[in-house]
Enzyme design. Structure first.
Site, PDB file in Angstrom:
ATOM      1  N   GLU A   5      -6.814   8.151  -6.910  1.00  0.00           N
ATOM      2  CA  GLU A   5      -7.972   8.421  -5.822  1.00  0.00           C
ATOM      3  C   GLU A   5      -7.678   9.466  -4.762  1.00  0.00           C
ATOM      4  O   GLU A   5      -6.754   9.491  -3.970  1.00  0.00           O
ATOM      5  CB  GLU A   5      -8.455   7.333  -5.264  1.00  0.00           C
ATOM      6  CG  GLU A   5      -9.850   7.556  -4.655  1.00  0.00           C
ATOM      7  CD  GLU A   5      -9.712   7.808  -3.194  1.00  0.00           C
ATOM      8  OE1 GLU A   5     -10.328   8.554  -2.332  1.00  0.00           O
ATOM      9  OE2 GLU A   5      -8.753   7.090  -2.277  1.00  0.00           O
TER      10      GLU A   5
ATOM     11  N   ARG B 254      17.390  14.275  12.877  1.00  0.00           N
ATOM     12  CA  ARG B 254      17.475  15.459  12.705  1.00  0.00           C
ATOM     13  C   ARG B 254      18.852  15.742  12.168  1.00  0.00           C
ATOM     14  O   ARG B 254      19.271  17.108  11.908  1.00  0.00           O
ATOM     15  CB  ARG B 254      17.243  16.378  13.872  1.00  0.00           C
ATOM     16  CG  ARG B 254      15.857  16.291  14.629  1.00  0.00           C
ATOM     17  CD  ARG B 254      15.473  17.101  15.795  1.00  0.00           C
ATOM     18  NE  ARG B 254      15.501  18.554  15.062  1.00  0.00           N
ATOM     19  CZ  ARG B 254      15.425  19.709  15.886  1.00  0.00           C
ATOM     20  NH1 ARG B 254      14.955  19.364  17.356  1.00  0.00           N
ATOM     21  NH2 ARG B 254      15.544  20.925  15.601  1.00  0.00           N
TER      22      ARG B 254
ATOM     23  N   GLY C 254      -4.826   8.088   4.666  1.00  0.00           N
ATOM     24  CA  GLY C 254      -5.316   9.490   4.980  1.00  0.00           C
ATOM     25  C   GLY C 254      -4.196  10.450   5.524  1.00  0.00           C
ATOM     26  O   GLY C 254      -4.380  11.506   5.806  1.00  0.00           O
ATOM     27  N   VAL C 255      -2.890   9.875   5.290  1.00  0.00           N
ATOM     28  CA  VAL C 255      -1.825  10.877   5.940  1.00  0.00           C
ATOM     29  C   VAL C 255      -1.492  11.830   4.782  1.00  0.00           C
ATOM     30  O   VAL C 255      -0.725  12.634   4.990  1.00  0.00           O
ATOM     31  CB  VAL C 255      -0.614   9.992   6.202  1.00  0.00           C
ATOM     32  CG1 VAL C 255       0.130   9.425   4.949  1.00  0.00           C
ATOM     33  CG2 VAL C 255       0.324  10.745   7.295  1.00  0.00           C
ATOM     34  N   GLY C 256      -1.846  11.664   3.515  1.00  0.00           N
ATOM     35  CA  GLY C 256      -1.540  12.445   2.619  1.00  0.00           C
ATOM     36  C   GLY C 256      -0.507  11.959   1.435  1.00  0.00           C
ATOM     37  O   GLY C 256      -0.138  12.763   0.781  1.00  0.00           O
ATOM     38  N   LYS C 257      -0.629  10.705   1.291  1.00  0.00           N
ATOM     39  CA  LYS C 257       0.430  10.247   0.199  1.00  0.00           C
ATOM     40  C   LYS C 257      -0.047  10.634  -1.100  1.00  0.00           C
ATOM     41  O   LYS C 257       0.706  11.345  -2.055  1.00  0.00           O
ATOM     42  CB  LYS C 257       0.439   8.563   0.472  1.00  0.00           C
ATOM     43  CG  LYS C 257       0.806   8.364   1.822  1.00  0.00           C
ATOM     44  CD  LYS C 257       1.176   6.533   1.640  1.00  0.00           C
ATOM     45  CE  LYS C 257      -0.363   6.061   1.380  1.00  0.00           C
ATOM     46  NZ  LYS C 257      -1.293   6.124   2.601  1.00  0.00           N
ATOM     47  N   SER C 258      -1.483  10.332  -1.477  1.00  0.00           N
ATOM     48  CA  SER C 258      -1.659  10.940  -2.976  1.00  0.00           C
ATOM     49  C   SER C 258      -1.868  12.393  -3.158  1.00  0.00           C
ATOM     50  O   SER C 258      -1.450  12.667  -4.339  1.00  0.00           O
ATOM     51  CB  SER C 258      -3.087   9.932  -3.153  1.00  0.00           C
ATOM     52  OG  SER C 258      -3.291   8.958  -2.943  1.00  0.00           O
TER      53      SER C 258
ATOM     54  N   HIS D  86       0.917  -1.188  -0.097  1.00  0.00           N
ATOM     55  CA  HIS D  86      -0.081  -0.085  -0.143  1.00  0.00           C
ATOM     56  C   HIS D  86       0.866   1.157  -0.041  1.00  0.00           C
ATOM     57  O   HIS D  86       1.796   1.411   0.758  1.00  0.00           O
ATOM     58  CB  HIS D  86      -0.841   0.019   1.134  1.00  0.00           C
ATOM     59  CG  HIS D  86      -1.644   1.134   1.363  1.00  0.00           C
ATOM     60  ND1 HIS D  86      -2.776   1.408   0.358  1.00  0.00           N
ATOM     61  CD2 HIS D  86      -1.665   2.308   2.210  1.00  0.00           C
ATOM     62  CE1 HIS D  86      -3.389   2.800   0.823  1.00  0.00           C
ATOM     63  NE2 HIS D  86      -2.738   2.978   1.981  1.00  0.00           N
TER      64      HIS D  86
ATOM     65  N   ASP E 100      -1.955   3.705  -4.649  1.00  0.00           N
ATOM     66  CA  ASP E 100      -2.784   2.790  -3.509  1.00  0.00           C
ATOM     67  C   ASP E 100      -2.138   1.548  -3.535  1.00  0.00           C
ATOM     68  O   ASP E 100      -1.604   1.163  -2.456  1.00  0.00           O
ATOM     69  CB  ASP E 100      -4.357   2.771  -4.171  1.00  0.00           C
ATOM     70  CG  ASP E 100      -5.072   2.182  -3.217  1.00  0.00           C
ATOM     71  OD1 ASP E 100      -4.745   2.322  -1.930  1.00  0.00           O
ATOM     72  OD2 ASP E 100      -5.900   1.289  -3.366  1.00  0.00           O
TER      73      ASP E 100
ATOM     74  N   GLY F 127       2.708   5.207   4.459  1.00  0.00           N
ATOM     75  CA  GLY F 127       2.124   5.674   5.702  1.00  0.00           C
ATOM     76  C   GLY F 127       0.709   5.284   5.579  1.00  0.00           C
ATOM     77  O   GLY F 127       0.022   4.849   4.826  1.00  0.00           O
ATOM     78  N   LYS F 128      -0.020   5.585   6.944  1.00  0.00           N
ATOM     79  CA  LYS F 128      -1.114   5.193   7.018  1.00  0.00           C
ATOM     80  C   LYS F 128      -2.143   5.933   5.991  1.00  0.00           C
ATOM     81  O   LYS F 128      -1.973   6.894   5.643  1.00  0.00           O
ATOM     82  CB  LYS F 128      -1.649   5.454   8.400  1.00  0.00           C
ATOM     83  CG  LYS F 128      -0.872   4.875   9.732  1.00  0.00           C
ATOM     84  CD  LYS F 128      -1.471   5.344  11.067  1.00  0.00           C
ATOM     85  CE  LYS F 128      -0.625   4.363  12.200  1.00  0.00           C
ATOM     86  NZ  LYS F 128      -1.123   5.060  13.505  1.00  0.00           N
TER      87      LYS F 128
END
Length: 318
Positions: A207, A248, A161-165, A143, A182, A158-159
């Site tokens: 998507e 960092r 809804g984290v903003g990958k797409s 995924h 996806d 990432g999970k």
């Protein structure tokens, strides 16, 4: 991880470049090929069957063909009896050479596909080895989003809804190229190389919450997509919280294992106000520099060590 196999019929019907024609053994077209190596049975035809790789595709080139066609009928009968005592998945004659009738009869009786090709042996082996390497490579589904940024294949993970797409969409608008959204199909083509691609159904589509399904090729043009890409970097987007510790300095070199291959990993905290696409672009350029042997974090650390060492000497003269 899955280790796929293919049917002999796949080679016959879906790879015109091989130029295969079926002579006998049609009932065996469902025989499975589970390894990419091929075998030329030259020595075995003389009667030496120790370590005979019978579970591979058997290729009869000019040498093998010349040998069996020069034998007297009684010798050829014995050769065929020994050769066909093994379980074989298929036999291929190159250079357009026709096999002896005893081979055709045995292949038909034992349901072993017997095929010929007009392609030369060397070229045929090169072609079929490439096909088998791609078709039988270990693979898995992951995924995420695979995108090419400045020539570097980056897997955004990432999970949900984290903003990958959304990050990938901004990168595409900046001129980079989408490979898969996806679900990314990953194949290991060698001990250290992973190739990512997308299923035919999802190819070139994304998507986006609030917009739905988008055809990236239609919106941004053919230059905004590609079918597959070498995976060189994983960027994991994580929601920022105070209790999480993120690198960092860049001195750490974490990796993530995929199909037995260690891929460099960067964990990027996501929170309002952070420009994630430009961070991804910078990570891609930094990865290119590292491939060239230039590591800014290590160079800075060395400068700092030299500076501290010099200050220590000045404070404590001999």
């Amino acid at each position: 991880m899955s280790m796929p196999g293919i049917n002999v019929s796949n080679l016959l019907n879906e790879h015109e470049e091989l130029g295969l024609r079926l002579l006998a053994g049609e009932k065996g077209l469902t025989n499975r090929i589970n390894m990419s190596e091929i075998n030329r049975p030259g020595l075995s035809l003389t009667g030496f069957y120790e370590s005979f790789a019978h579970d591979r595709i058997q290729i009869f080139g000019k040498g093998e063909w010349a040998y069996i066609t020069s034998r007297i009928p009684e010798d050829l009968k014995n050769i065929a009896a020994d050769f066909f005592s093994f379980h074989l998945n298929c036999i291929i004659f190159t250079h357009g050479n026709m096999p002896p009738s005893i081979f055709t009869e045995n292949c038909e009786r034992l349901a072993i596909p017997l095929m010929i090709s007009d392609v030369s042996t060397h070229k045929f082996i090169t072609l079929i080895s490439g096909i088998l390497d791609r078709s039988l490579a270990p693979r898995t589904m992951r995924h995420g989003v695979l995108i090419e940024v400045f020539g570097i294949g980056i897997l955004l993970s990432g999970k949900s809804g984290v903003g990958k797409s959304e990050t990938a969409l901004e990168l595409i608008e900046r001129g980079h190229r989408l490979v898969a959204d996806d679900m990314v199909e990953i194949r290991r083509l060698s001990e250290s190389y992973l190739i990512g691609t997308c299923s035919d159904l999802l190819r070139h589509h994304m998507e986006i919450r609030g917009l739905g399904i988008l055809n990236i090729k239609d919106i941004f043009g053919i230059g905004s997509v590609r079918d597959h890409k070498l995976i060189e970097l994983i960027i994991r987007l994580e929601e920022w919280t105070e209790d999480k510790d993120f690198d960092r300095t860049g001195l750490e070199n974490p990796t993530e294992e995929l199909l037995g291959v260690q891929i460099p990993l960067i964990r990027v905290p996501v929170k309002p106000g952070r420009n994630i696409p430009i961070i991804v672009e910078t990570a891609a350029m930094n990865q290119r520099l590292r491939k060239l042997g230039k590591n800014a974090a290590q160079e800075f650390n060395q400068k700092l060590s030299n500076y501290l060492q010099q200050g220590k000497v000045e404070r404590n003269p001999p």
